[in-house]
Scaffold this motif. Structure first.
Motif, mmCIF file in Angstrom:
data_model
loop_
_atom_site.group_PDB
_atom_site.id
_atom_site.type_symbol
_atom_site.label_atom_id
_atom_site.label_comp_id
_atom_site.label_asym_id
_atom_site.label_seq_id
_atom_site.Cartn_x
_atom_site.Cartn_y
_atom_site.Cartn_z
ATOM 1 N N GLU A 81 16.484 1.135 6.296
ATOM 2 C CA GLU A 81 15.157 0.690 5.737
ATOM 3 C C GLU A 81 14.795 -0.522 6.181
ATOM 4 N N GLU A 82 15.787 -1.634 6.385
ATOM 5 C CA GLU A 82 15.639 -2.965 6.890
ATOM 6 C C GLU A 82 16.906 -3.444 7.460
ATOM 7 N N TYR A 83 16.797 -4.379 8.415
ATOM 8 C CA TYR A 83 17.938 -4.731 9.152
ATOM 9 C C TYR A 83 17.643 -6.307 9.710
ATOM 10 N N THR A 84 18.436 -7.097 9.184
ATOM 11 C CA THR A 84 18.106 -8.531 9.413
ATOM 12 C C THR A 84 19.156 -9.147 10.523
ATOM 13 N N GLY A 85 20.062 -8.559 10.848
ATOM 14 C CA GLY A 85 21.267 -8.941 11.623
ATOM 15 C C GLY A 85 22.526 -9.465 10.937
ATOM 16 N N VAL A 86 22.172 -9.674 9.604
ATOM 17 C CA VAL A 86 23.205 -10.033 8.706
ATOM 18 C C VAL A 86 23.377 -8.926 7.512
ATOM 19 N N LYS A 87 22.099 -8.556 6.949
ATOM 20 C CA LYS A 87 21.969 -7.577 5.869
ATOM 21 C C LYS A 87 21.422 -6.506 6.198
ATOM 22 N N VAL A 88 21.990 -5.283 5.848
ATOM 23 C CA VAL A 88 21.502 -3.943 6.296
ATOM 24 C C VAL A 88 20.893 -3.442 4.773
#
Length: 139
Positions: A81-88
């Motif tokens: 759904e979302e990926y920030t490079g730290v949080k998935v």
């Protein structure tokens, strides 16, 4: 957006006296879906653990729409759904054999070092994973 699909047979032990799936079992099914999408991406969570990295759940949001029941086979649909490079954040939809949505939801995960539980950058530690997550995440 890539969606992984996994079939799960509803077992008797997962239900209550009415034959309805106990709510906590959906968490297990989502874990099955999450493990499957990671494998379909070409990776294994166990390999991450061997590198001293864990990916704990930091938040779960589920909306129960319709009861799954004993004897049915459900399909767990999983995506990034979302990926920030730290949080998935993984998205989920569980659908019964009639095509009725039983559950929608998300789970959020952060990669941390096993020893300190401090967050790490996926981009730095696992650049191959990072590249695939960027490619398949929801736009």
């Amino acid at each position: 957006m890539y969606i992984s699909k996994t079939k799960v047979e509803v077992r008797y032990a997962e239900t209550d006296q009415m034959g309805v799936v106990y709510h906590a079992n959906y968490l297990v099914w989502c874990e099955i879906g999450r493990t499957k999408i990671i494998e379909e991406m070409g990776f294994k969570y166990a390999d991450m653990e061997k590198e001293g990295v864990l990916s704990p759940v930091i938040n779960v949001q589920f909306s129960y729409k319709y009861p799954a029941k004993y004897g049915e086979t459900v399909e767990v649909r999983t995506w990034v759904e979302e990926y920030t490079g730290v949080k998935v954040t993984y998205g989920y939809e569980i659908v019964n054999g009639e095509g009725v949505t039983c559950l929608t939801g998300t789970s959020e995960h952060v990669c941390v070092t096993k020893d300190s539980f401090r967050p790490i950058s996926m981009k730095r530690k696992f650049p191959n994973w990072h590249e695939v997550y960027e490619k398949i995440k929801k736009s």
